[in-house]
Design an enzyme around this catalytic site. Sequence first.
Site, PDB file in Angstrom:
ATOM      1  N   ASP A 276      60.025  -0.645  75.538  1.00  0.00           N
ATOM      2  CA  ASP A 276      59.803   0.011  74.241  1.00  0.00           C
ATOM      3  C   ASP A 276      58.613   0.973  74.333  1.00  0.00           C
ATOM      4  O   ASP A 276      58.314   1.706  73.387  1.00  0.00           O
ATOM      5  CB  ASP A 276      59.649  -1.007  73.101  1.00  0.00           C
ATOM      6  N   SER A 277      57.976   1.021  75.521  1.00  0.00           N
ATOM      7  CA  SER A 277      56.954   2.045  75.775  1.00  0.00           C
ATOM      8  C   SER A 277      57.569   3.441  75.688  1.00  0.00           C
ATOM      9  O   SER A 277      56.854   4.434  75.659  1.00  0.00           O
ATOM     10  CB  SER A 277      56.318   1.847  77.154  1.00  0.00           C
TER      11      SER A 277
ATOM     12  N   ASP B 110      64.332  -4.102  76.619  1.00  0.00           N
ATOM     13  CA  ASP B 110      63.194  -4.625  75.870  1.00  0.00           C
ATOM     14  C   ASP B 110      63.623  -4.857  74.424  1.00  0.00           C
ATOM     15  O   ASP B 110      64.134  -3.933  73.779  1.00  0.00           O
ATOM     16  CB  ASP B 110      62.075  -3.566  75.896  1.00  0.00           C
TER      17      ASP B 110
ATOM     18  N   LYS C  92      63.832  -8.636  77.665  1.00  0.00           N
ATOM     19  CA  LYS C  92      62.418  -9.051  77.655  1.00  0.00           C
ATOM     20  C   LYS C  92      61.982  -9.261  76.212  1.00  0.00           C
ATOM     21  O   LYS C  92      62.291  -8.448  75.335  1.00  0.00           O
ATOM     22  CB  LYS C  92      61.544  -7.992  78.328  1.00  0.00           C
TER      23      LYS C  92
ATOM     24  N   GLU D 132      58.553 -10.417  73.857  1.00  0.00           N
ATOM     25  CA  GLU D 132      57.104 -10.640  73.846  1.00  0.00           C
ATOM     26  C   GLU D 132      56.774 -11.950  73.118  1.00  0.00           C
ATOM     27  O   GLU D 132      57.420 -12.285  72.122  1.00  0.00           O
ATOM     28  CB  GLU D 132      56.387  -9.476  73.143  1.00  0.00           C
TER      29      GLU D 132
ATOM     30  N   GLU E 263      50.547  -9.155  81.001  1.00  0.00           N
ATOM     31  CA  GLU E 263      49.940  -7.836  80.772  1.00  0.00           C
ATOM     32  C   GLU E 263      48.520  -7.980  80.244  1.00  0.00           C
ATOM     33  O   GLU E 263      48.268  -8.753  79.302  1.00  0.00           O
ATOM     34  CB  GLU E 263      50.790  -7.040  79.756  1.00  0.00           C
TER      35      GLU E 263
HETATM   36  O1  KIV Z   1      57.512  -1.416  77.316  1.00  0.00           O
HETATM   37  C1  KIV Z   1      56.999  -1.500  78.438  1.00  0.00           C
HETATM   38  O2  KIV Z   1      56.904  -0.533  79.189  1.00  0.00           O
HETATM   39  C2  KIV Z   1      56.488  -2.804  78.853  1.00  0.00           C
HETATM   40  C3  KIV Z   1      55.786  -2.870  80.170  1.00  0.00           C
HETATM   41  C4  KIV Z   1      54.454  -2.266  80.053  1.00  0.00           C
HETATM   42  C5  KIV Z   1      55.745  -4.241  80.709  1.00  0.00           C
HETATM   43  O3  KIV Z   1      56.639  -3.742  78.159  1.00  0.00           O
END
Ligand code: KIV
Length: 293
Positions: free
Chosen positions: A50-51, A89, A119, A121, A188
Amino acid sequence: MENATPRKKVTAPSILAAKGGPKIKMVTAYDYPTAVIADRAGADIILVGDSLANVVLGHDDTLSVDLDVMIHHTAAVSRANPAALVLGDMPWLSYHVSTADAVANAGRMVRKGGAEALKVEGGRKRLDVIKGILDAEIPVMGHLGLTPQSVHAMGGYKVQGKATEAARDLIRDAIALADAGVFAMVLEGVPSLVAEIITKEVSVPTVGIGAGSHTDGQVLVFHDVLGLHDGHLPKFVRQYARLQDGAIDALSEFFADVEKGTFPLDDETYSMSEEAARALLRDEPRGDAFDAF
Ligand code: KIV
């Protein structure tokens, strides 16, 4: 590289089996071309993070992307058919809901986005939804420490687990996630010692970002590693290229050629037979083009 023997498909079980070595190589990618690049470079896991909110869409945080955006980008990465595991994500608020809704959202990431694992969180607080997603046969990677979706709750992007009790809490979270059945977890923004202890304590691989060198693997954001932007870089990022500069130079050259009239040249231009050209020009109102013949 293009004709190299195809790599064996990476799966969640094969990542789990990589606990203790070889090191797991993970990078983000957000669309077809970045996925192809990451895969050809040898990534084990491509994270559609989600970055993308920050590095692709220009937002200040990751809270602005929703499930539809994540599905859109995950699907583009999946279409590259990488050997790497496609890890989607789960965005903010897609799993901070009832377990039933979280499982339905996870299912959309798999069915519509083509994610092969997801993934999520958070630690013990998210255990019920994580178990629900695992029960639906979707492999889950945990994510502990500086979890960007909690930016407001954390009071900013701050390294987590620096105080003894906070570190113990993270270790308990990590053990709970591993016991629940995640196949790996991202650590992280935590002190190296905390990441080292977690890596020794849990039976699943840890993948670090800003967590020192003792984790079972490392992950970085595609645009950070390759220098595709000139924004702030956290201290844990090592930049291996400055592609933004290279891209600006290349485009400047293109524009200069356009200005000078040296682009396109004849061999970059389509032509027609002389006969067809003559017939066309005969039938057209006379003009400069006709005179040129
Ligand atoms: O969204 C992302 O890029 C991440 C990584 C930094 C692990 O969660």
